[in-house]
Design an enzyme around this catalytic site. Structure first.
Site, mmCIF file in Angstrom:
data_model
loop_
_atom_site.group_PDB
_atom_site.id
_atom_site.type_symbol
_atom_site.label_atom_id
_atom_site.label_comp_id
_atom_site.label_asym_id
_atom_site.label_seq_id
_atom_site.Cartn_x
_atom_site.Cartn_y
_atom_site.Cartn_z
ATOM 1 N N CYS A 1 25.499 38.791 54.313
ATOM 2 C CA CYS A 1 26.192 39.914 54.939
ATOM 3 C C CYS A 1 25.712 40.114 56.364
ATOM 4 C CB CYS A 1 26.043 41.157 54.088
ATOM 5 S SG CYS A 1 27.064 40.946 52.625
ATOM 6 N N GLY B 1 8.646 15.222 69.370
ATOM 7 C CA GLY B 1 9.822 15.623 70.127
ATOM 8 C C GLY B 1 10.893 14.559 70.141
HETATM 9 C C1 LIG Z 1 6.537 21.259 65.428
HETATM 10 C C2 LIG Z 1 5.499 20.389 65.929
HETATM 11 C C3 LIG Z 1 5.657 18.999 65.857
HETATM 12 C C4 LIG Z 1 6.882 18.319 65.306
HETATM 13 O O1 LIG Z 1 8.017 18.442 66.115
HETATM 14 P P1 LIG Z 1 9.350 17.642 65.734
HETATM 15 O O2 LIG Z 1 10.316 18.005 66.792
HETATM 16 O O3 LIG Z 1 9.785 18.106 64.365
HETATM 17 O O4 LIG Z 1 9.031 16.203 65.682
HETATM 18 C C5 LIG Z 1 4.596 18.230 66.308
HETATM 19 N N1 LIG Z 1 3.471 18.792 66.795
HETATM 20 C C6 LIG Z 1 3.290 20.122 66.869
HETATM 21 C C7 LIG Z 1 2.015 20.657 67.403
HETATM 22 C C8 LIG Z 1 4.297 20.959 66.461
HETATM 23 O O5 LIG Z 1 4.110 22.289 66.552
#
Ligand SMILES: *Cc1c(COP(=O)(O)O)cnc(C)c1O
Length: 405
Positions: free
Chosen positions: A332, A222
């Site tokens: 489109c 995140g």
């Molecule tokens: C998508 C996801 C991530 C990566 O998230 P980012 O925002 O791209 O860093 C990590 N762990 C899980 C379980 C995810 O589903």
């Protein structure tokens, strides 16, 4: 921090390989990887690259070479990882709402399983007892993430097992004598605040007291990257220091060392990517000047799906005088890449570069409007390498089955 390939190199790639084309800079990916691991020293964090962001095998191999593991959310991502050379032990399988058959296939491949609901936890215990360890994805119910669609920790989220169900979880584990070797959370994308991570961490640390067999704790991902100039981003160095200090304190309380895992996608690959498109038409309407390019939401859906912002640069005329344009695709259906953008004067035929196109670009692309998916190019050691050919009409047709009328 990240190196930027110069525009003339990007232009020459557009000329050589055609447009639209995704271009990734290997140095930027490696730098981000190093930056992340360094931020948590003296801990040796384990990075499990979330390959749904960008899953070209060359990118997987590049990150494997740096020492990364892999986070896979489908059995095919597990297979991609194995084919790229990751060992099963280096792969974490973190699916959501998949059937138990898919979990069993992953167990047979020997990867680390991460379970995100009590139904599967029970089936897993019933099938494997204490013979196969697994990790549990907890939902700490922290509201984080840049946008409701990319937040996963809130009360209405489908992800993880609610922390309020911990007693039920413990009951299942005890009944089946299960071996829980990891606890996990992933609260969403684009989290700005170290405090949010720490809040989640405290909840996991507290829960960990009930799990004596842990080998690792996984804080998910995140981390936010910069989309615009002067954008606020996760201060990874500050976050690293805060979490490392608290983690070391916690492992003392826990009684032995544990591994700290993260599974970033965007942080590692977003800024490495440039999506290059060609200007097909300049269309003046009563209200705006549209730049219509040879791509659309079929190739880069994030602006329409998440309102994501991608800086756009006219690399054919970088020094030209600034004018205001709305950049749109050729699909489109409304597919606006950017409203009211200041771009160096655009002429038909000019190549535009979308920044931050490394994550969730090609992996979310489709054949909508019967358009083929773009090629991918990796800049490695100063040289451009084609790493995926542009699709063809035959590729789109190859799985169709004709019936006789
Ligand atoms: C998508 C996801 C991530 C990566 O998230 P980012 O925002 O791209 O860093 C990590 N762990 C899980 C379980 C995810 O589903």
């Amino acid at each position: 921090m990240s190196s930027t390939p110069d525009y003339s190199l990007l232009l020459s790639i557009a000329n050589e390989f055609g447009t639209p084309v995704y271009v990734y800079d290997a140095d930027t990916i490696v730098n981000q990887y190093k930056r992340l691991t360094k931020a948590f020293e003296p801990l040796h964090v384990k990075v499990k690259y979330a390959c749904k962001a960008l899953n070209n095998s060359n990118i997987l191999k590049l990150l494997k070479h740096e020492g990364s593991g892999l986070d896979a959310v489908s059995i095919n991502e597990v297979h991609l990882g194995l084919k790229a050379g990751f060992t099963p032990a280096e792969i974490l399988f973190t699916p959501n709402c998949v059937g138990f058959d898919e979990i069993k296939s992953a167990v047979e491949l020997g990867v680390q399983i991460n379970i995100d609901n009590i139904s599967i936890l029970e089936q897993f215990g019933n099938e494997y007892g204490d013979t196969i360890p697994c990790c549990i994805r907890l939902n700490p119910h922290i509201l984080a993430g840049g946008n409701k669609k990319i937040s996963t920790g809130h009360i209405d989220s489908k992800f993880g097992i609610s922390i309020y169900q911990l007693r039920h979880v413990l009951r299942v584990i005890k009944t089946y004598n299960m071996n829980i070797n990891g606890l996990h959370m992933h609260t969403g994308s684009d989290i700005l605040d170290a405090g949010v991570f720490l809040q989640g961490a405290e909840i996991l640390f507290d829960a960990a007291k009930d799990f004596p067999d842990l080998q690792f704790i996984d804080f998910g991902s995140g981390f936010k990257v910069a989309y615009k100039e002067n954008d606020i981003t996760t201060d990874i160095e500050e976050l690293g220091k805060a979490i490392t200090d608290r983690f070391l304190e916690f492992t003392k309380e826990y009684g032995r060392e544990l591994e700290l895992w993260f599974e970033p996608g965007k942080f590692l690959v977003s800024e490495s990517g440039y999506f290059l498109v060609k200007t097909n038409v300049i269309k003046q309407t009563t209200a705006t000047v549209f730049v219509g390019v040879d791509s659309g939401l079929n190739h880069l859906i994030r602006p329409m799906l998440y309102d994501s912002y991608h800086e756009i640069i006219n690399i054919s005329n970088p020094e030209g005088k600034q004018r205001i344009y709305t950049v749109v695709g050729y699909i489109c259906e409304t597919d606006t890449f950017g409203w009211d953008r200041k771009l160096s004067e655009v002429h038909e035929g000019d190549i535009l570069a979308f920044k931050n196109a490394g994550a969730y670009g090609i992996t979310m692309s489709s054949n909508y409007n019967a358009r083929v998916r773009p090629a991918e190019v990796l800049i490695y050691k100063g040289k451009a390498h084609l790493i995926r050919k542009r699709e063809t009409l035959d590729d789109m047709l190859k799985n169709e089955v004709a019936i006789n009328f």
